[in-house]
Scaffold this active site. Structure first.
Site, PDB file in Angstrom:
ATOM      1  N   GLY A   8       0.824  -1.209   0.000  1.00  0.00           N
ATOM      2  CA  GLY A   8       0.000   0.000   0.000  1.00  0.00           C
ATOM      3  C   GLY A   8       0.853   1.251   0.000  1.00  0.00           C
ATOM      4  CB  ALA A   9       1.928   3.535  -2.491  1.00  0.00           C
ATOM      5  N   GLY A  10      -0.344   4.375   0.346  1.00  0.00           N
ATOM      6  CA  GLY A  10      -1.146   5.490   0.864  1.00  0.00           C
ATOM      7  C   GLY A  10      -0.312   6.271   1.861  1.00  0.00           C
ATOM      8  CE1 TYR A  11      -2.521  11.616   3.210  1.00  0.00           C
ATOM      9  CE2 TYR A  11      -4.233   9.946   2.946  1.00  0.00           C
ATOM     10  CZ  TYR A  11      -3.774  11.234   2.755  1.00  0.00           C
ATOM     11  OH  TYR A  11      -4.558  12.138   2.097  1.00  0.00           O
ATOM     12  CB  ALA A  12       0.165   3.910   6.756  1.00  0.00           C
ATOM     13  CD  GLU A 165     -13.330  17.067   4.801  1.00  0.00           C
ATOM     14  OE1 GLU A 165     -12.838  16.074   4.238  1.00  0.00           O
ATOM     15  OE2 GLU A 165     -12.645  17.994   5.289  1.00  0.00           O
ATOM     16  CG  ASP A 297      -8.004   4.135   7.327  1.00  0.00           C
ATOM     17  OD1 ASP A 297      -7.370   4.826   8.147  1.00  0.00           O
ATOM     18  OD2 ASP A 297      -8.931   4.587   6.627  1.00  0.00           O
ATOM     19  CB  ALA A 314      -4.647  11.240   6.602  1.00  0.00           C
ATOM     20  CD  GLN A 315      -3.502  14.276  13.625  1.00  0.00           C
ATOM     21  OE1 GLN A 315      -3.130  14.274  14.785  1.00  0.00           O
ATOM     22  NE2 GLN A 315      -4.577  14.922  13.246  1.00  0.00           N
TER      23      GLN A 315
HETATM   24  C1  LIG Z   1     -13.225  12.262   1.686  1.00  0.00           C
HETATM   25  C2  LIG Z   1     -12.325  11.904   2.835  1.00  0.00           C
HETATM   26  C3  LIG Z   1     -11.849  12.910   3.654  1.00  0.00           C
HETATM   27  C4  LIG Z   1     -10.989  12.594   4.708  1.00  0.00           C
HETATM   28  N1  LIG Z   1     -10.512  13.627   5.472  1.00  0.00           N
HETATM   29  C5  LIG Z   1      -9.588  13.372   6.425  1.00  0.00           C
HETATM   30  C6  LIG Z   1      -8.998  14.451   7.164  1.00  0.00           C
HETATM   31  O1  LIG Z   1      -9.362  15.624   6.982  1.00  0.00           O
HETATM   32  N2  LIG Z   1      -8.050  14.145   8.072  1.00  0.00           N
HETATM   33  C7  LIG Z   1      -7.615  12.860   8.296  1.00  0.00           C
HETATM   34  O2  LIG Z   1      -6.694  12.670   9.116  1.00  0.00           O
HETATM   35  N3  LIG Z   1      -8.160  11.819   7.634  1.00  0.00           N
HETATM   36  C8  LIG Z   1      -9.140  12.036   6.711  1.00  0.00           C
HETATM   37  N4  LIG Z   1      -9.694  10.981   5.999  1.00  0.00           N
HETATM   38  C9  LIG Z   1      -9.293   9.603   6.336  1.00  0.00           C
HETATM   39  C10 LIG Z   1      -8.006   9.235   5.639  1.00  0.00           C
HETATM   40  O3  LIG Z   1      -8.090   9.494   4.264  1.00  0.00           O
HETATM   41  C11 LIG Z   1      -7.650   7.761   5.876  1.00  0.00           C
HETATM   42  O4  LIG Z   1      -7.632   7.525   7.263  1.00  0.00           O
HETATM   43  C12 LIG Z   1      -6.294   7.452   5.257  1.00  0.00           C
HETATM   44  O5  LIG Z   1      -6.374   7.545   3.845  1.00  0.00           O
HETATM   45  C13 LIG Z   1      -5.779   6.072   5.635  1.00  0.00           C
HETATM   46  O6  LIG Z   1      -4.472   5.951   5.140  1.00  0.00           O
HETATM   47  P1  LIG Z   1      -3.822   4.544   4.791  1.00  0.00           P
HETATM   48  O7  LIG Z   1      -2.402   4.802   4.461  1.00  0.00           O
HETATM   49  O8  LIG Z   1      -4.155   3.558   5.845  1.00  0.00           O
HETATM   50  O9  LIG Z   1      -4.609   4.026   3.504  1.00  0.00           O
HETATM   51  P2  LIG Z   1      -4.985   4.671   2.093  1.00  0.00           P
HETATM   52  O10 LIG Z   1      -4.744   6.127   2.069  1.00  0.00           O
HETATM   53  O11 LIG Z   1      -6.380   4.187   1.849  1.00  0.00           O
HETATM   54  O12 LIG Z   1      -3.981   3.936   1.087  1.00  0.00           O
HETATM   55  C14 LIG Z   1      -4.097   2.570   0.832  1.00  0.00           C
HETATM   56  C15 LIG Z   1      -3.258   2.218  -0.374  1.00  0.00           C
HETATM   57  O13 LIG Z   1      -3.336   0.810  -0.588  1.00  0.00           O
HETATM   58  C16 LIG Z   1      -3.563   0.522  -1.948  1.00  0.00           C
HETATM   59  N5  LIG Z   1      -4.306  -0.747  -2.002  1.00  0.00           N
HETATM   60  C17 LIG Z   1      -5.513  -1.002  -1.451  1.00  0.00           C
HETATM   61  N6  LIG Z   1      -5.836  -2.294  -1.639  1.00  0.00           N
HETATM   62  C18 LIG Z   1      -4.823  -2.858  -2.322  1.00  0.00           C
HETATM   63  C19 LIG Z   1      -4.561  -4.188  -2.788  1.00  0.00           C
HETATM   64  N7  LIG Z   1      -5.421  -5.188  -2.571  1.00  0.00           N
HETATM   65  N8  LIG Z   1      -3.410  -4.422  -3.454  1.00  0.00           N
HETATM   66  C20 LIG Z   1      -2.522  -3.418  -3.667  1.00  0.00           C
HETATM   67  N9  LIG Z   1      -2.717  -2.162  -3.241  1.00  0.00           N
HETATM   68  C21 LIG Z   1      -3.844  -1.885  -2.573  1.00  0.00           C
HETATM   69  C22 LIG Z   1      -4.362   1.716  -2.464  1.00  0.00           C
HETATM   70  O14 LIG Z   1      -4.196   1.872  -3.871  1.00  0.00           O
HETATM   71  C23 LIG Z   1      -3.740   2.866  -1.668  1.00  0.00           C
HETATM   72  O15 LIG Z   1      -2.647   3.419  -2.359  1.00  0.00           O
HETATM   73  C24 LIG Z   1     -10.588  11.259   4.960  1.00  0.00           C
HETATM   74  C25 LIG Z   1     -11.081  10.236   4.121  1.00  0.00           C
HETATM   75  C26 LIG Z   1     -11.932  10.538   3.079  1.00  0.00           C
HETATM   76  C27 LIG Z   1     -12.440   9.444   2.178  1.00  0.00           C
END
Ligand SMILES: Cc1cc2nc3c(=O)[nH]c(=O)nc-3n(C[C@H](O)[C@H](O)[C@H](O)COP(=O)(O)OP(=O)(O)OC[C@H]3O[C@@H](n4cnc5c(N)ncnc54)[C@H](O)[C@@H]3O)c2cc1C
Length: 401
Positions: A8-12, A165, A297, A314-315
């Protein structure tokens, strides 16, 4: 050399990558994501409403990959086999690891409500968000041809942080939609059905009311204390209690934002989980697997002051990614891991581009100053994953209105 795999290349995931690349530890990193771009999930509502193009909230993963130390693999992960220390991808590809960071993020939670998958739009990634925007534009064009007012109606199911939002951004986008439909913006109706009567519990009542009252003043029809029971084609069915009569709203755009759960890969991998989240140990590693870290998440971390897990944001995801990487670096160096601790910096919800409300630490802020802070927060998180280059090209610097 130790092999560290990040899923996963999200925030974490990207925050962990950044730390592993920065530290000169003797390891090679493989980063796996189903997309070749990172997206700022916190800004999805802006793409869904057309406030921003998808390119403004995403960037190429390879831009942040140090090719000497990291290999990026674009694959969809199916499951993790912890016993054999390997990751299995949809196409059958297997990747082995010494250390693993699972950061696969969130999916839409339907709570088993019938018809959601078939007839409602979800907003969990950039493709989904873009689909919502194109769908709304198409409905506006169809109104022009048919004069059927259902094409002008948008229903948001769920008034949590994301739903609020989204509604703020929808209100702001009404003039653009109105142009396409050739109507007055006031003719475009935004509805919201929400089960709870106390909205946005992360804020005190006064602050939550500030945001909610703004949405109402801007014409959003908010039905609280109402449970969505079913989605049918172009129809949201809801009622207060099981003995109350069923009500319905007919609309051509129905968006589902009632909540999120962790990735389905968690359950498929056999981790002990609840709604796709693993209750991790205090150093963020998985129960029974000291070399597997679960962050963002897909993790549940207990807040000892409330005895409830921290909300997934995200934080906290950024902090967890950073901490997991640090612990792996310690393990490789033969040191013991350290427990994770978190202190929220507060959170700010936007309602459109120039309004927001929320908490900085424990101090309430609202209106334009809050909007300024919200953009600064977005820029900070972009800096933490993408660095200066991405922040300069994709950051929010329209602070003055
Ligand atoms: C509209 C909206 C507004 C938000 N506003 C806020 C805010 O103001 N402040 C805040 O702190 N949080 C906010 N959040 C919550 C925040 O976005 C999430 O908590 C955060 O994105 C989680 O980060 P993560 O790194 O766990 O996962 P993600 O950001 O979801 O990244 C997951 C990554 O895994 C990849 N992935 C998923 N499944 C697979 C798979 N099976 N195989 C390969 N790759 C995969 C995806 O492509 C993605 O790149 C908001 C969320 C939304 C939807």
């Amino acid at each position: 050399m130790k092999e560290v795999v990040i899923l996963g290349a999200g925030y974490a995931g990207l925050r962990a990558l950044k730390e592993l690349q920065r530290h000169r530890t003797d390891c090679h990193v493989t980063l796996i994501d189903k997309h070749d771009y990172h997206y700022e999930a916190t800004d999805l509502h802006e793409v869904a409403t057309g406030m921003q193009h998808r390119s403004r909230i995403s960037y190429d993963i390879n831009d942040v990959v140090d090719r000497e130390r990291t290999t990026f693999v674009q694959e969809t992960v199916d499951k993790v086999d912890c016993e054999n220390q390997k990751v299995i991808c949809t196409n059958g590809k297997e990747v082995t690891y010494d250390y693993l960071i699972v950061a696969l993020g969130f999916e839409s939670e339907t709570f088993g409500t019938p018809g959601v998958d078939e007839y409602a739009l979800s907003m969990t990634n950039v493709d989904d968000a873009e689909k919502i925007y194109h769908h709304i534009c198409e409905q506006m064009q169809l109104y022009k041809q048919t004069q059927d007012e259902d094409f002008l109606k948008i229903v948001v199911c769920g008034a949590g942080f994301t739903g609020v939002e989204l509604m703020g951004a929808l209100v702001e986008a009404k003039p653009e939609y109105a142009k396409i439909a050739d109507v007055n913006p006031a003719q475009i109706e935004i509805y919201c059905v929400e089960a709870s009567t106390r909205l946005l519990p992360m804020f005190n009542e006064k602050l939550a009311s500030y945001g909610i009252d703004h949405l109402k003043e801007w014409g959003v029809k908010l039905y609280t204390g109402m449970r969505v029971k079913e989605i049918k084609p172009n129809l949201v069915m809801y009622r207060a209690g099981d003995d109350d009569p069923m009500k319905e709203i007919s609309a051509r755009t129905i968006i589902w934002t009632t909540g999120v759960r962790g990735s389905k890969v968690i359950a498929a991998s056999g981790f002990s989980e609840k709604r796709g989240r693993v209750m991790v140990k205090d150093d963020l590693s998985a129960p029974d697997h000291d070399n597997v870290y679960i962050v963002g998440d897909v993790a549940a971390v207990m807040d000892t002051s409330t005895q409830r897990p921290y909300p997934t944001t995200a934080q906290i995801s950024l902090k967890m990614g950073h901490h997991a990487a640090k612990n792996i670096i310690r393990q490789i160096a033969g040191q013991s891991t350290e427990p994770f601790s978190f202190k929220s910096l507060g959170s700010v919800a936007s309602i459109g581009n120039t309004h927001a409300f929320g908490l900085v630490g424990t101090t309430p802020i609202k209106g334009y100053p809050a909007s300024f802070v919200k953009k600064a927060i977005m820029d900070k998180s972009l800096l933490e994953t993408g660095g200066v280059k991405e922040t300069m090209s994709k950051g929010r610097f329209d602070f003055y209105h």
